[in-house]
Write a protein that holds these residues in place. Structure first.
Motif, short mmCIF file in Angstrom:
data_model
loop_
_atom_site.label_atom_id
_atom_site.label_comp_id
_atom_site.label_asym_id
_atom_site.label_seq_id
_atom_site.Cartn_x
_atom_site.Cartn_y
_atom_site.Cartn_z
N ILE A 128 33.98 37.39 46.48
CA ILE A 128 32.75 36.96 46.20
C ILE A 128 31.57 37.81 45.91
CG2 ILE A 128 31.19 35.78 47.90
CD1 ILE A 128 33.61 35.66 49.68
N ILE A 129 30.90 37.20 44.69
CA ILE A 129 29.92 37.23 44.39
C ILE A 129 28.64 37.18 44.95
CG2 ILE A 129 28.37 38.14 42.35
CD1 ILE A 129 30.62 38.15 40.52
N THR A 147 32.47 41.25 46.96
CA THR A 147 33.17 41.51 48.51
C THR A 147 34.47 40.90 48.70
OG1 THR A 147 31.31 41.51 49.72
CG2 THR A 147 33.60 41.52 51.31
N SER A 148 35.12 41.70 48.91
CA SER A 148 36.84 41.64 48.78
C SER A 148 37.35 41.12 50.26
CB SER A 148 37.89 42.35 48.43
OG SER A 148 39.25 42.05 48.24
N ILE A 149 37.84 39.91 50.42
CA ILE A 149 38.35 39.35 52.19
C ILE A 149 39.28 39.88 52.71
CG2 ILE A 149 37.64 37.57 53.87
CD1 ILE A 149 35.76 38.47 52.69
N ARG A 207 30.77 39.98 35.56
CA ARG A 207 32.22 39.80 36.99
C ARG A 207 32.62 40.57 37.72
NH1 ARG A 207 37.90 41.16 34.87
NH2 ARG A 207 36.70 41.79 32.49
N CYS A 208 33.09 40.82 38.36
CA CYS A 208 33.63 41.25 40.17
C CYS A 208 35.52 41.28 39.71
CB CYS A 208 33.04 41.37 40.81
SG CYS A 208 33.65 42.45 42.16
N ASP A 214 50.07 46.54 41.26
CA ASP A 214 50.31 45.66 39.76
C ASP A 214 50.93 44.45 41.06
OD1 ASP A 214 52.44 47.19 41.30
OD2 ASP A 214 53.37 46.93 39.35
N ILE A 215 50.56 44.17 41.71
CA ILE A 215 50.68 42.34 42.55
C ILE A 215 49.72 42.38 42.56
CG2 ILE A 215 52.57 44.09 43.29
CD1 ILE A 215 51.14 43.86 46.35
N TYR A 216 48.42 42.24 42.45
CA TYR A 216 47.75 41.23 42.66
C TYR A 216 46.43 41.74 41.85
CZ TYR A 216 43.50 39.77 45.12
OH TYR A 216 41.78 38.92 45.36
N THR A 217 45.73 40.96 41.51
CA THR A 217 44.45 40.64 40.34
C THR A 217 44.00 39.37 40.79
OG1 THR A 217 45.25 42.25 38.75
CG2 THR A 217 43.45 41.25 37.99
N LYS A 218 42.38 39.44 40.68
CA LYS A 218 41.93 38.43 40.89
C LYS A 218 39.93 38.59 40.02
CE LYS A 218 44.33 34.80 43.35
NZ LYS A 218 44.22 33.71 44.51
N SER A 219 39.92 38.12 39.39
CA SER A 219 38.51 37.70 39.71
C SER A 219 37.36 37.17 39.54
CB SER A 219 38.47 38.38 37.87
OG SER A 219 38.34 38.10 37.42
N SER A 220 36.07 37.16 40.34
CA SER A 220 34.71 35.98 40.04
C SER A 220 33.96 36.70 39.07
CB SER A 220 34.45 35.66 41.69
OG SER A 220 34.99 36.21 41.89
N GLU A 221 33.25 35.62 38.31
CA GLU A 221 32.57 35.88 37.58
C GLU A 221 31.17 34.94 37.17
OE1 GLU A 221 32.59 34.97 32.30
OE2 GLU A 221 33.82 36.38 33.20
N VAL A 222 30.11 35.31 37.13
CA VAL A 222 29.02 34.25 37.28
C VAL A 222 27.19 35.10 36.07
CG1 VAL A 222 26.81 34.27 38.42
CG2 VAL A 222 29.12 34.30 39.74
#
Length: 293
Positions: A128-129, A147-149, A207-208, A214-222
């Motif tokens: 979350i950005i 922040t990663s929850i 982008r964050c 190698d099992i989890y990759t997610k990003s958020s971009e504004v």
């Protein structure tokens, strides 16, 4: 650990391959690779923290044997002399694992290899950005926080600007929040001076990225825009000039018609042209004279 005895080695190249991380609730496959060099295999024993939980002995019937160990559940039909598969792993399944290879007579050589298995809990959503504005002016300071929850352990956070990783000098690493149930929520701040070079076609992409092995990759971009400067045009008031002996403006325009009055008997003492001229000049004194009986 290698055991040295007289004679030549019957075992070599023992290697234990363990995934870097396994997501909680899934299966973990551990591979013990070895070369018997023609010697018969006596047994393969598996340990967690020096406690045996599974044994494979090819000459026994059946060849498999399990030992009760908390949070270690072996899938027997998928396990053999080279592999052991753990099912429904929990965070407590993490730890040190070892495989021990023993040769049969006459050598009885024994070699083991060890490694660490880590079970992780990945975040349920992407990072979350917060803190970004939609527009920035040149020389402003961009301030944002990612922040990663809830994960275990804390996820790794990385900032990107226009697909380029941000230099650490622009980062502000905040202390990760630890929830009562043992999960981490890491935070990473970004401080960036707004310059014209950062914008491509008037836009800046922030982008964050949150990752765990190698099992989890997610990003958020504004995306944010550059604010165009607003020019204010100043008007200079016209000077007011004061002329000496200025004459007042005419009450009526030049197109006003002036009609001469009709001479009466009371004005017979004065010539008609004189009274007409005096009335035109609006001279009170002469007007009074002209109107005198």
């Amino acid at each position: 650990m290698y055991l040295f005895v007289s004679g030549s080695f019957a075992l070599r190249d023992v290697k234990l391959t363990i995934p870097a991380a396994v997501e909680r609730g899934k299966q973990a496959k551990l591979h013990c690779n070895y070369d018997m060099e023609g010697e018969p295999l006596y047994a393969v024993k598996w340990y967690k923290s020096d406690r045996e939980f599974f044994r494979y002995t090819p000459l026994d019937t059946p060849p498999y044997k399990q030992f009760l160990t908390p949070y270690v559940h072996v899938v027997q039909n998928l396990s053999n002399g080279s592999f052991v598969v753990l099912d429904n792993v929990a965070l407590e399944t993490s730890g040190k694992y070892s495989c021990e290879i023993s040769a049969d007579a006459p050598s009885f050589f024994t070699i083991d290899a060890s490694g660490i298995l880590q079970v992780v809990e990945v975040p349920k959503e992407g990072p979350i950005i917060k803190g970004l504005k939609s527009r920035y002016r040149l020389n402003d300071t961009l301030k944002a926080e990612c922040t990663s929850i809830k994960s275990h352990p804390a996820a790794n956070l990385t900032w990107f600007v226009n697909d380029f990783q941000v230099d650490p000098v622009h980062l502000r690493r905040n202390r990760a929040h630890l929830s009562p149930d043992g999960f981490y929520s890491p935070r990473l701040g970004l401080r960036l001076l707004i310059t014209k070079q950062l914008f491509v076609n008037g836009r800046l992409r922030i982008r964050c990225l949150a990752s765990m092995h190698d099992i989890y990759t997610k990003s958020s971009e504004v995306s944010v825009e550059i604010e165009k400067p607003k020019y204010r045009y100043k008007t200079t008031p016209m000077p007011i000039f004061q002329w000496e002996d200025a004459q007042p403006a005419e009450r009526y325009p030049h197109t006003t018609h002036v009609y001469p009055g009709v001479r009466s008997k009371a004005m017979s003492r004065y010539p008609h042209f004189l009274c007409y001229k005096l009335n035109n000049m609006r001279n009170r004194i002469f007007g009074n004279i002209c109107n005198k009986t």
